[in-house]
Design a protein around this motif. Structure first.
Motif, PDB file in Angstrom:
ATOM      1  N   ALA A   9       0.296  13.044  -0.822  1.00 46.05           N
ATOM      2  CA  ALA A   9       0.781  11.625  -0.317  1.00 46.05           C
ATOM      3  C   ALA A   9      -0.414  10.769  -0.168  1.00 46.05           C
ATOM      4  O   ALA A   9      -0.601   9.567  -0.570  1.00 46.05           O
ATOM      5  N   LEU A  10      -1.847  11.293   0.028  1.00 44.09           N
ATOM      6  CA  LEU A  10      -2.939  10.698   0.079  1.00 44.09           C
ATOM      7  C   LEU A  10      -3.291  10.114  -1.234  1.00 44.09           C
ATOM      8  O   LEU A  10      -3.673   8.748  -1.503  1.00 44.09           O
ATOM      9  N   ALA A  11      -3.088  10.996  -2.265  1.00 41.25           N
ATOM     10  CA  ALA A  11      -3.548  10.605  -3.783  1.00 41.25           C
ATOM     11  C   ALA A  11      -2.604   9.468  -4.048  1.00 41.25           C
ATOM     12  O   ALA A  11      -2.856   8.339  -4.682  1.00 41.25           O
ATOM     13  N   ASP A  12      -1.328   9.567  -3.879  1.00 35.66           N
ATOM     14  CA  ASP A  12      -0.418   8.585  -4.234  1.00 35.66           C
ATOM     15  C   ASP A  12      -0.578   7.142  -3.550  1.00 35.66           C
ATOM     16  O   ASP A  12      -0.458   6.124  -4.044  1.00 35.66           O
ATOM     17  N   PHE A  13      -0.906   7.276  -2.104  1.00 36.67           N
ATOM     18  CA  PHE A  13      -1.288   5.871  -1.452  1.00 36.67           C
ATOM     19  C   PHE A  13      -2.651   5.290  -2.070  1.00 36.67           C
ATOM     20  O   PHE A  13      -2.730   4.095  -2.138  1.00 36.67           O
ATOM     21  N   ARG A  14      -3.393   6.168  -2.370  1.00 36.47           N
ATOM     22  CA  ARG A  14      -4.792   5.227  -3.086  1.00 36.47           C
ATOM     23  C   ARG A  14      -4.466   4.811  -4.354  1.00 36.47           C
ATOM     24  O   ARG A  14      -5.207   3.763  -4.708  1.00 36.47           O
ATOM     25  N   GLN A  15      -3.599   5.446  -5.359  1.00 32.31           N
ATOM     26  CA  GLN A  15      -3.312   4.855  -6.374  1.00 32.31           C
ATOM     27  C   GLN A  15      -2.650   3.422  -6.164  1.00 32.31           C
ATOM     28  O   GLN A  15      -2.688   2.535  -6.831  1.00 32.31           O
ATOM     29  N   LEU A  16      -1.627   3.697  -5.289  1.00 38.49           N
ATOM     30  CA  LEU A  16      -0.867   2.381  -4.872  1.00 38.49           C
ATOM     31  C   LEU A  16      -1.925   1.192  -4.169  1.00 38.49           C
ATOM     32  O   LEU A  16      -1.502  -0.082  -4.971  1.00 38.49           O
ATOM     33  N   HIS A  17      -2.690   1.530  -3.327  1.00 34.64           N
ATOM     34  CA  HIS A  17      -3.770   0.546  -2.785  1.00 34.64           C
ATOM     35  C   HIS A  17      -4.285  -0.121  -4.071  1.00 34.64           C
ATOM     36  O   HIS A  17      -4.695  -1.287  -4.024  1.00 34.64           O
ATOM     37  N   ARG A  18      -5.170   0.638  -4.799  1.00 33.94           N
ATOM     38  CA  ARG A  18      -5.789   0.193  -5.929  1.00 33.94           C
ATOM     39  C   ARG A  18      -5.031  -0.765  -6.823  1.00 33.94           C
ATOM     40  O   ARG A  18      -5.251  -1.872  -7.257  1.00 33.94           O
TER      41      ARG A  18
END
Length: 388
Positions: free
Chosen positions: A19-28
């Motif tokens: 979930a954290l990796a997915d969020f970071r990708q979305l944020h970027r």
């Protein structure tokens, strides 16, 4: 037993890590797509920063990158500190939340109230945005030569006889900036100190928020102060730099670094090992009291999770989704967007700051579709992953 089967705790952590990796990708991706100059994200869990991301530039003209020392404007997240200050004064026996505001700010008796006695409007109603006052503090800000916000209390006092209570106090939610200015006056009059001085002594310094301050930036921090921007007609344009919120400081004057705000989030989330220190700022029971729903804010799509289920607590917004309790507050001013979102039952919280506003805030479900909102709402999945 199958070989290679994950321990339940390990599986949970794997779900959170994804979930954290997915969020970071979305944020970027969203930050780049929307032409946001700079943004930062921190995740606080069990009192520690477990993720810290800095994207883009704090000064797009001079190409100064965002980093941990970058100072963002936190706008209406300031209101949570104003509420904490009121609760501190309550716990010290100096006021009751059900006291009438005119007890401390008698000038408000001049307000026109077609629904009854203005003396019946309480501090609790101001903290929950149910007192009936309008949304904007100052209706004149159309020209470059006009002040960013009114500089002095006397300017607001002069407006009070021309101010109308917009709806029956206590009957519904109506987000109000001037209502929080009035609470700032209560803090100053009972403490005998300027709002900024009081909050610095009673919240910022006890939480080691040493790079946090109100309004104009002191010279030693100026190299780290983020510029801010608007995206208009597909182009990024600069907003005024380092503005002063004047007498409205209690509803939106805070500037702070991400590490300082992480200290604040850790305090809000609580830590038994630091209970003595944190209770000196505000007792856990008083914080939980602030997080009790007071009135539905579901018709307002500018705050909290911007959902029909959102409720107003005391200076915080409260919601529940997928079995997770969310506590938080948003901020937007002068091109900055800021989001404080906590899931206290999972002992986690996120901080998001942007130095670019891609679209003006509107009270509509469409407000959930801006780049900033999409990124902010995506942090929900981090808490949901921890709740599994």
């Amino acid at each position: 037993m199958l070989l290679g089967a994950a321990h339940p705790a390990a599986a949970d952590e794997q779900g959170f890590d994804k979930a954290l990796a997915d969020f970071r990708q979305l944020h970027r991706a969203e930050t780049s797509r929307a032409k946001i100059a700079g943004s930062s994200f921190y995740l606080v869990r069990d009192g520690r920063v477990v993720a810290a991301d800095h994207l883009g530039e704090q000064d797009a003209e001079a190409h100064v990158p965002v980093d941990a020392r970058t100072i963002y404007h936190w706008a209406s997240v300031t209101k949570t500190m104003t509420g904490i200050a009121i609760m501190q004064l309550r716990d010290r026996g100096l006021l009751s939340l059900d006291d009438p505001i005119v007890k401390y700010v008698p000038e408000l008796a001049a307000v026109h109230n077609p629904y009854g006695d203005t003396g019946a409007i309480t501090l609790r109603q101001l903290m929950s945005h149910s007192a009936g006052f309008r949304s904007g503090t100052w209706p004149w800000r159309e020209q470059d030569w006009q002040p960013f916000e009114p500089a002095s209390w006397s300017q607001l006092v002069a407006m009070l006889p021309y101010t109308r209570v917009e709806f029956e106090p206590g009957s519904r939610f109506g987000y109000s900036n001037p209502g929080i200015v009035y609470l700032g006056q209560v803090i100053e009059r009972l403490s005998g100190e300027d709002y900024e001085v009081y909050v610095d002594k009673n919240i910022l310094k006890p939480l080691a928020m040493h790079d946090s301050y109100f309004d104009h930036t002191p010279p030693h921090l100026l190299p780290h102060r983020s510029h801010s921007y608007y995206v208009r007609d597909g182009k990024r344009v600069a907003a005024p730099f380092d503005v002063d919120t004047g007498v409205t400081v209690s509803n939106g004057g805070l500037n702070a670094t991400m590490p300082d705000m992480a200290n604040y989030a850790a305090f809000l989330l609580g830590d038994p090992a630091r209970a003595i220190d944190y209770d000196r700022v505000l007792k856990r029971s008083s914080l939980e009291e602030m997080w009790q729903p007071q009135i539905s804010a579901g018709a307002d799509f500018t705050q909290g999770r911007m959902a029909t289920t959102t409720q107003s607590g005391l200076s915080f917004f409260v919601d529940r989704s997928a079995g997770v309790r969310f506590i938080g507050h948003n901020g937007d001013q002068n091109g900055f967007r800021a989001y404080l979102s906590l899931c206290p039952d999972q002992r986690a919280g996120s901080l998001l700051a942007f130095n670019t506003e891609t679209q003006g805030v509107q009270n509509s479900p469409a407000n959930r579709e801006t780049a900033e909102s999409r990124i902010a709402l995506a942090t929900d999945r981090l808490c949901e992953a921890l709740a599994k």
